[in-house]
Design an enzyme around this catalytic site. Structure first.
Site, PDB file in Angstrom:
ATOM      1  N   TYR A  55      42.605  22.241  34.571  1.00  0.00           N
ATOM      2  CA  TYR A  55      41.978  21.875  35.834  1.00  0.00           C
ATOM      3  C   TYR A  55      42.055  20.364  36.036  1.00  0.00           C
ATOM      4  O   TYR A  55      41.563  19.578  35.209  1.00  0.00           O
ATOM      5  CB  TYR A  55      40.517  22.325  35.875  1.00  0.00           C
ATOM      6  CG  TYR A  55      40.324  23.830  35.961  1.00  0.00           C
ATOM      7  CD1 TYR A  55      41.385  24.685  36.242  1.00  0.00           C
ATOM      8  CD2 TYR A  55      39.064  24.395  35.768  1.00  0.00           C
ATOM      9  CE1 TYR A  55      41.199  26.059  36.324  1.00  0.00           C
ATOM     10  CE2 TYR A  55      38.870  25.774  35.856  1.00  0.00           C
ATOM     11  CZ  TYR A  55      39.949  26.601  36.122  1.00  0.00           C
ATOM     12  OH  TYR A  55      39.759  27.959  36.205  1.00  0.00           O
ATOM     13  N   PRO A 225      34.626  34.480  43.794  1.00  0.00           N
ATOM     14  CA  PRO A 225      33.735  35.547  44.269  1.00  0.00           C
ATOM     15  C   PRO A 225      33.348  35.421  45.734  1.00  0.00           C
ATOM     16  O   PRO A 225      32.960  36.407  46.357  1.00  0.00           O
ATOM     17  CB  PRO A 225      32.512  35.396  43.363  1.00  0.00           C
ATOM     18  CG  PRO A 225      32.470  33.938  43.044  1.00  0.00           C
ATOM     19  CD  PRO A 225      33.915  33.546  42.892  1.00  0.00           C
ATOM     20  N   LEU A 226      33.433  34.212  46.281  1.00  0.00           N
ATOM     21  CA  LEU A 226      33.099  34.005  47.685  1.00  0.00           C
ATOM     22  C   LEU A 226      34.317  34.163  48.593  1.00  0.00           C
ATOM     23  O   LEU A 226      34.206  34.017  49.819  1.00  0.00           O
ATOM     24  CB  LEU A 226      32.474  32.622  47.889  1.00  0.00           C
ATOM     25  CG  LEU A 226      31.093  32.431  47.246  1.00  0.00           C
ATOM     26  CD1 LEU A 226      30.662  30.975  47.314  1.00  0.00           C
ATOM     27  CD2 LEU A 226      30.051  33.322  47.907  1.00  0.00           C
ATOM     28  N   ALA A 227      35.472  34.448  47.986  1.00  0.00           N
ATOM     29  CA  ALA A 227      36.699  34.745  48.753  1.00  0.00           C
ATOM     30  C   ALA A 227      37.036  33.651  49.756  1.00  0.00           C
ATOM     31  O   ALA A 227      37.360  33.924  50.912  1.00  0.00           O
ATOM     32  CB  ALA A 227      36.568  36.096  49.440  1.00  0.00           C
ATOM     33  N   GLY A 229      35.280  31.779  51.433  1.00  0.00           N
ATOM     34  CA  GLY A 229      34.422  31.731  52.607  1.00  0.00           C
ATOM     35  C   GLY A 229      34.749  32.735  53.691  1.00  0.00           C
ATOM     36  O   GLY A 229      34.280  32.601  54.827  1.00  0.00           O
TER      37      GLY A 229
END
Length: 316
Positions: A55, A225-227, A229
């Site tokens: 990262y 997990p929030l795709a 937005g």
């Protein structure tokens, strides 16, 4: 050293820390961004942080290490997870995967140096390496654990046979499998209901992976997990618009945020999926706070309504 890893409901993904990936070094402003993100996470009940050695080409770990150095008491309050196994492309050399034992050790030692800590609470093997020898991998993991450099181990983006093959050579239990899972990326869930239907072959998710993890105590973590937005900010399809409207209605009815509803949907699954939210925005982190501090308040019917609305077609 820190205490044993805690059971977390939510993890802050640190991929966005450290500034641009194509920059050779980070700036003072990048450390400030990291410090504010960590502060927002702690204020929201999030004490686990997810890294990978790639990262920011190492800068994400390095700026997090700067934050730990600024606040010496912080290390005992947080759980640090990192990943290794991906080698990024450089110049004319293609990217590849490398889970050879000596490479794992070297990458862990480099992560510890950048993070300015003496132990990783969790190490994940980032991607399957087809050339990896499971005995060689297990030997490296056992040594890292025996020397107190890593507390527990897991994998990322692996299927059930790959997990079982590694576990057969490892006396330590694999604790985590991190996969892309969200209301938008539902193939892991569809796999369980498309059995004996024409759509099963096209689904593509490796059958039985979620069930294997449930049966063997391998915790599931969800990346993205929030795709991005899709249900809390921007929508591109009619299904996303309809789902976003439903998410907003549920959030208002339950006195929480749309982000929390989306994360509760994952948490409501029997696997007790732990979302890894990938944002550096303090406001966005705080919007996820109820997912870190409260059990999901979604009924059986509401959970299904979210799923069916997002998929856009009835269940088989």
């Amino acid at each position: 050293m820190t205490t044993s890893p805690r059971t977390e409901r939510l993890v802050l993904g640190c991929m966005g820390l450290g500034g641009p990936w194509d920059a050779d070094s980070y700036a003072a402003a990048d450390v400030e961004v990291a410090e504010k993100a960590v502060e927002a996470a702690l204020d929201s009940g999030i004490t686990a942080f997810d890294h990978a050695d790639i990262y920011g080409q190492g800068k994400a770990e390095a700026v997090f290490g700067e934050v730990l150095a600024r606040h010496p008491s912080l290390r005992a309050r947080v759980s640090i997870q990192s990943k290794c196994g991906i080698v990024l492309s450089r110049d004319d050399r293609p990217g590849l995967y490398d889970l050879r034992g000596p490479s794992i050790r070297r990458r862990v030692e480099e992560s510890l140096t950048r993070l300015r800590t003496d132990v990783l609470d969790t190490l994940l093997l980032h991607r399957p390496d087809p050339l990896a020898d499971p005995e060689d991998v297990a030997e490296a993991l056992h040594a890292l654990h025996a020397e107190g450099l890593v507390r527990r181990f897991g994998v990322s983006n692996m299927n059930a046979p790959q997990i079982a093959r590694l576990q057969a050579h490892l006396s330590l239990p694999l604790a985590v499998n991190q996969l892309e899972m969200s209301l938008a990326r539902r193939d892991w869930l569809e796999d369980g209901v498309l059995v004996n239907t024409p759509a099963s072959a096209a689904n593509g998710f490796p059958a039985g992976t979620v069930e294997h993890c449930l049966a063997h105590g391998v915790g599931l973590q969800a990346w993205a997990p929030l795709a991005q937005g899709r249900f809390t900010g921007r929508q591109e399809t009619k299904e996303e618009h309809a789902t976003a409207e439903l998410v907003a209605r549920l959030a208002e009815a339950k006195g929480t945020t749309p982000e929390t509803i989306v994360l509760w949907w994952l948490r409501r699954h029997p696997a007790r999926i732990v979302p890894v939210i990938g944002t550096t925005s303090p406001a966005r982190i705080k919007a996820c706070g109820d997912a870190a501090t409260a059990e999901p308040r979604l009924t059986h019917e509401e959970w299904y309504e979210l799923w069916i609305t997002a998929r856009g077609t009835p269940l088989p």
